[in-house]
Design an enzyme around this catalytic site. Structure first.
Site, PDB file in Angstrom:
ATOM      1  N   ASN A  10     -37.074  17.088 -14.150  1.00 31.10           N
ATOM      2  CA  ASN A  10     -35.914  16.200 -14.291  1.00 31.10           C
ATOM      3  C   ASN A  10     -34.801  17.018 -14.934  1.00 31.10           C
ATOM      4  O   ASN A  10     -34.857  17.318 -16.126  1.00 31.10           O
ATOM      5  CB  ASN A  10     -36.322  15.006 -15.179  1.00 31.10           C
ATOM      6  CG  ASN A  10     -35.136  14.142 -15.574  1.00 31.10           C
ATOM      7  OD1 ASN A  10     -34.042  14.276 -15.012  1.00 31.10           O
ATOM      8  ND2 ASN A  10     -35.342  13.260 -16.539  1.00 31.10           N
ATOM      9  N   TRP A  11     -33.826  17.379 -14.126  1.00 33.64           N
ATOM     10  CA  TRP A  11     -32.751  18.249 -14.637  1.00 33.64           C
ATOM     11  C   TRP A  11     -31.737  17.479 -15.474  1.00 33.64           C
ATOM     12  O   TRP A  11     -30.826  18.068 -16.038  1.00 33.64           O
ATOM     13  CB  TRP A  11     -32.064  18.971 -13.464  1.00 33.64           C
ATOM     14  CG  TRP A  11     -32.812  20.196 -13.018  1.00 33.64           C
ATOM     15  CD1 TRP A  11     -34.138  20.468 -13.202  1.00 33.64           C
ATOM     16  CD2 TRP A  11     -32.269  21.336 -12.328  1.00 33.64           C
ATOM     17  NE1 TRP A  11     -34.457  21.697 -12.672  1.00 33.64           N
ATOM     18  CE2 TRP A  11     -33.334  22.247 -12.128  1.00 33.64           C
ATOM     19  CE3 TRP A  11     -31.008  21.674 -11.853  1.00 33.64           C
ATOM     20  CZ2 TRP A  11     -33.158  23.473 -11.471  1.00 33.64           C
ATOM     21  CZ3 TRP A  11     -30.836  22.888 -11.202  1.00 33.64           C
ATOM     22  CH2 TRP A  11     -31.903  23.783 -11.021  1.00 33.64           C
ATOM     23  N   LYS A  12     -31.830  16.151 -15.492  1.00 33.22           N
ATOM     24  CA  LYS A  12     -30.873  15.335 -16.260  1.00 33.22           C
ATOM     25  C   LYS A  12     -29.450  15.746 -15.875  1.00 33.22           C
ATOM     26  O   LYS A  12     -29.211  16.076 -14.719  1.00 33.22           O
ATOM     27  CB  LYS A  12     -31.154  15.466 -17.770  1.00 33.22           C
ATOM     28  CG  LYS A  12     -32.621  15.151 -18.080  1.00 33.22           C
ATOM     29  CD  LYS A  12     -32.926  15.024 -19.531  1.00 33.22           C
ATOM     30  CE  LYS A  12     -34.420  14.721 -19.699  1.00 33.22           C
ATOM     31  NZ  LYS A  12     -34.790  14.506 -21.095  1.00 33.22           N
ATOM     32  N   HIS A  93     -35.995   5.714 -16.821  1.00 40.71           N
ATOM     33  CA  HIS A  93     -36.083   6.747 -17.860  1.00 40.71           C
ATOM     34  C   HIS A  93     -35.519   6.172 -19.170  1.00 40.71           C
ATOM     35  O   HIS A  93     -34.569   5.395 -19.151  1.00 40.71           O
ATOM     36  CB  HIS A  93     -35.294   7.981 -17.429  1.00 40.71           C
ATOM     37  CG  HIS A  93     -35.563   9.164 -18.308  1.00 40.71           C
ATOM     38  ND1 HIS A  93     -35.006   9.288 -19.560  1.00 40.71           N
ATOM     39  CD2 HIS A  93     -36.352  10.249 -18.143  1.00 40.71           C
ATOM     40  CE1 HIS A  93     -35.446  10.410 -20.113  1.00 40.71           C
ATOM     41  NE2 HIS A  93     -36.264  11.013 -19.272  1.00 40.71           N
ATOM     42  N   GLU A  95     -33.641   7.386 -21.253  1.00 37.91           N
ATOM     43  CA  GLU A  95     -32.210   7.655 -21.442  1.00 37.91           C
ATOM     44  C   GLU A  95     -31.352   6.665 -20.657  1.00 37.91           C
ATOM     45  O   GLU A  95     -30.186   6.458 -20.988  1.00 37.91           O
ATOM     46  CB  GLU A  95     -31.902   9.114 -21.058  1.00 37.91           C
ATOM     47  CG  GLU A  95     -32.459  10.068 -22.107  1.00 37.91           C
ATOM     48  CD  GLU A  95     -32.796  11.455 -21.596  1.00 37.91           C
ATOM     49  OE1 GLU A  95     -32.320  11.844 -20.519  1.00 37.91           O
ATOM     50  OE2 GLU A  95     -33.580  12.151 -22.294  1.00 37.91           O
ATOM     51  N   GLU A 163     -43.730   8.430 -21.113  1.00 40.04           N
ATOM     52  CA  GLU A 163     -42.905   9.354 -21.881  1.00 40.04           C
ATOM     53  C   GLU A 163     -42.582   8.740 -23.241  1.00 40.04           C
ATOM     54  O   GLU A 163     -41.631   7.941 -23.359  1.00 40.04           O
ATOM     55  CB  GLU A 163     -41.589   9.640 -21.147  1.00 40.04           C
ATOM     56  CG  GLU A 163     -41.766  10.280 -19.791  1.00 40.04           C
ATOM     57  CD  GLU A 163     -40.507  11.032 -19.376  1.00 40.04           C
ATOM     58  OE1 GLU A 163     -40.591  12.250 -19.215  1.00 40.04           O
ATOM     59  OE2 GLU A 163     -39.452  10.402 -19.257  1.00 40.04           O
ATOM     60  N   GLY A 169     -37.551  15.959 -25.530  1.00 37.21           N
ATOM     61  CA  GLY A 169     -36.564  16.932 -25.999  1.00 37.21           C
ATOM     62  C   GLY A 169     -36.704  17.313 -27.458  1.00 37.21           C
ATOM     63  O   GLY A 169     -35.796  17.918 -28.028  1.00 37.21           O
ATOM     64  N   SER A 208     -41.554  16.955 -23.878  1.00 37.39           N
ATOM     65  CA  SER A 208     -41.788  18.294 -24.437  1.00 37.39           C
ATOM     66  C   SER A 208     -42.960  19.033 -23.802  1.00 37.39           C
ATOM     67  O   SER A 208     -43.675  19.778 -24.478  1.00 37.39           O
ATOM     68  CB  SER A 208     -41.950  18.221 -25.963  1.00 37.39           C
ATOM     69  OG  SER A 208     -40.751  17.748 -26.557  1.00 37.39           O
ATOM     70  N   GLY A 229     -38.525  17.852 -18.575  1.00 38.55           N
ATOM     71  CA  GLY A 229     -37.076  17.946 -18.705  1.00 38.55           C
ATOM     72  C   GLY A 229     -36.642  19.383 -18.949  1.00 38.55           C
ATOM     73  O   GLY A 229     -36.511  20.173 -18.020  1.00 38.55           O
ATOM     74  N   GLY A 230     -36.460  19.736 -20.216  1.00 43.84           N
ATOM     75  CA  GLY A 230     -35.904  21.039 -20.584  1.00 43.84           C
ATOM     76  C   GLY A 230     -36.579  22.220 -19.906  1.00 43.84           C
ATOM     77  O   GLY A 230     -35.906  23.145 -19.434  1.00 43.84           O
TER      78      GLY A 230
HETATM   79  P1  PGA Z   1     -38.333  17.039 -22.062  1.00 41.13           P
HETATM   80  O1  PGA Z   1     -37.839  15.759 -21.227  1.00 41.13           O
HETATM   81  O2  PGA Z   1     -39.374  17.738 -21.221  1.00 41.13           O
HETATM   82  O3  PGA Z   1     -37.090  17.874 -22.244  1.00 41.13           O
HETATM   83  O4  PGA Z   1     -38.897  16.540 -23.341  1.00 41.13           O
HETATM   84  C1  PGA Z   1     -38.753  14.982 -20.495  1.00 41.13           C
HETATM   85  C2  PGA Z   1     -38.046  13.849 -19.814  1.00 41.13           C
HETATM   86  O5  PGA Z   1     -37.112  13.266 -20.392  1.00 41.13           O
HETATM   87  O6  PGA Z   1     -38.378  13.501 -18.670  1.00 41.13           O
END
Ligand code: PGA
Length: 250
Positions: A10-12, A93, A95, A163, A169, A208, A229-230
């Site tokens: 997930n590149w956000k 998600h 977010e 999640e 993150g 993470s 994500g990251g």
């Molecule tokens: P993260 O994000 O791997 O940077 O913790 C995961 C996500 O939000 O899907």
């Protein structure tokens, strides 16, 4: 029935045209691990170009609107994602839930719209830290699963992503035992809803995930993949996670 491991990036809100080289390196490496399903979810603007370079991996959106079309400035419909070359979409998600006020009902409507348009869906759930601390994480997450799951769906096109919000993150991860307990509880709730077919649904862990912890997390009970994500932004960080999944897939 064996569930294929599924590793999704997930590149956000990250990535410009120049980032396509990273995506291409990820797709090339993923092609060497055919036992793992790999997908990248870039910003809307990169879906078309990424889909053209995907080499058998999937490309997806990070959100869609629940309506088929209309006066919703700034939004993207599921059919538009399909049109751009997407095969899946992430819905719910944290977010989106926290930052944009999306409710379980909104998430359910988005998932239903996406499935109707022919997309696969990754439906996200997860608890905030205070809920984890209070001991109510499983109840919280199961309520989200029950309320945001579509009424009717094709099991091969829906995955759940657990999640924990406090793990996203932050570099914090739950214990493998806590992850396994949550995933087992989610599967039990799915069984109550749809019966034995729940064994076919994939439940991903997100929060993470890195090349260092992926093998342990992906080997936990009822963990069928990772939503990353990251560590999905570069091939150097993402490919080791795909490789860890491939090693477990045998
Ligand atoms: P993260 O994000 O791997 O940077 O913790 C995961 C996500 O939000 O899907």
């Amino acid at each position: 029935m064996a569930r294929r491991k599924y590793v999704v990036g997930n590149w956000k809100m990250n990535g410009l045209t120049a980032s396509l080289d990273e995506a291409k390196a990820i797709f090339a490496a993923a092609a060497e691990h055919p036992a793992v399903d790999v997908a990248l979810c870039p910003p809307f603007t990169l879906i078309g170009a990424m889909a053209a370079a995907a080499q058998g991996a999937a490309v997806g959106g990070q959100d869609c609107h629940s309506a088929a079309s209309g006066a919703f400035t700034g939004s993207v419909a599921a059919s538009m994602l399909v049109d751009a070359g997407a095969g899946l979409v992430i819905v719910g998600h944290s977010e989106r839930r926290d930052g944009f006020g999306e409710t379980d009902a909104d998430v359910k409507a988005k998932a239903e719209a996406a499935l109707a348009a022919g997309l696969s869906v990754i439906l996200c759930v997860g608890e905030p830290h205070a809920v984890r601390e209070s001991g109510a994480a499983i109840d919280h997450v199961l309520a989200q699963v029950r309320e945001s799951l579509p009424d009717d769906f094709d099991r091969s096109r829906l995955a759940i992503a657990y999640e924990p919000i406090w793990a996203i993150g932050t570099g914090l991860v739950p214990t493998v035992e806590d992850v396994a307990a949550m995933h087992g509880s989610i599967r039990a709730a799915l069984s109550e809803r749809i019966g034995a077919g729940a064994a076919e649904l994939r439940i991903l862990y997100g929060g993470s995930v890195t090349g260092d912890n992926a093998a342990q997390l992906l080997d936990a009970g009822d963990v069928d993949g990772a939503l990353v994500g990251g560590a999905s932004l570069t091939a150097a960080k993402f490919v080791p996670i795909v490789a860890a999944a491939a090693a477990l897939a045998g």
